[in-house]
Design an enzyme around this catalytic site. Sequence first.
Site, mmCIF file in Angstrom:
data_model
loop_
_atom_site.group_PDB
_atom_site.id
_atom_site.type_symbol
_atom_site.label_atom_id
_atom_site.label_comp_id
_atom_site.label_asym_id
_atom_site.label_seq_id
_atom_site.Cartn_x
_atom_site.Cartn_y
_atom_site.Cartn_z
ATOM 1 N N TYR A 161 -1.912 19.026 -3.377
ATOM 2 C CA TYR A 161 -1.595 18.159 -4.522
ATOM 3 C C TYR A 161 -0.406 18.713 -5.290
ATOM 4 O O TYR A 161 0.535 17.984 -5.633
ATOM 5 C CB TYR A 161 -2.817 18.038 -5.424
ATOM 6 N N LYS A 220 3.397 17.191 -6.117
ATOM 7 C CA LYS A 220 3.890 17.024 -7.481
ATOM 8 C C LYS A 220 5.119 17.888 -7.754
ATOM 9 O O LYS A 220 6.000 17.492 -8.526
ATOM 10 C CB LYS A 220 2.768 17.340 -8.472
ATOM 11 N N ASP A 224 0.855 -1.181 0.000
ATOM 12 C CA ASP A 224 0.000 0.000 0.000
ATOM 13 C C ASP A 224 0.892 1.233 0.000
ATOM 14 O O ASP A 224 1.691 1.431 0.934
ATOM 15 C CB ASP A 224 -0.906 -0.016 1.235
ATOM 16 N N ALA A 283 1.937 20.678 -4.218
ATOM 17 C CA ALA A 283 3.162 20.542 -3.423
ATOM 18 C C ALA A 283 3.744 19.147 -3.574
ATOM 19 O O ALA A 283 4.968 18.969 -3.711
ATOM 20 C CB ALA A 283 2.862 20.839 -1.955
#
Length: 232
Positions: free
Chosen positions: A145, A149, A55, A147
């Site tokens: 998101y 990426k 996971d 940050a």
Amino acid sequence: MTATHLITGAGSGIGRLVAERLHARGDLLVLVARDDARAADLTAAFPGSIPIIADLASPEAIAPAVQDADVPASVDTLIHAAGVVELGAVGDLPLQAWTSQLTVNLVAPAELTRAVLPRLRAARGQVLFVNSGAGLNAHPGWAAYAASKHGLKALADALRGEEARHGVRVTTIYPGRTATPMQQKVHEQEGAEYDPTQWIDPESVATVVLAALDLPRDAVVSDLTVRPGPRS
């Protein structure tokens, strides 16, 4: 010659299409699955593939999972195509939204890359990050998101310099909005109507990914942005 590809995010979207294309070639797929049920689904969809049950929300489990799986000693490509998104303004977004996105989108790829690097070096292989336009520009509501990426871009840039001496190529693809299940979820979060015909066909992004992988060894695609084309 049969190549070996280790892929995250092969369950849907861009990762799924890339896996389908590579499997159709007769290449060996090593697929990361979050649990036994997902692993069973992937091995049924891609006969002959090797599952790694890990996971990505629990990066500490990744290296042991790689060690326990029947991963070949040489891996030609590592393709990071998994990701999660939760939108919200900085003033509203809960801590969990930050930690989950940074963990799955950045920390897990770093840890999986570390665990697989000896096999990539043995093959003089390639790491390919399916990033996002948000990895280059951050817009209101996209802070967490973006940050994650932006961090993924930094990971790729540093890795490229570190691994050049081992012959490992590193590529980042930055797709704009693409008609995937994640994009549908984004529209739901934005409260906007979703029309997949307005966005990039994920098959187009898969084509770009394969082109980067198939480039002769004398060159590397370091960074490539893919944007939606003009609509009539």
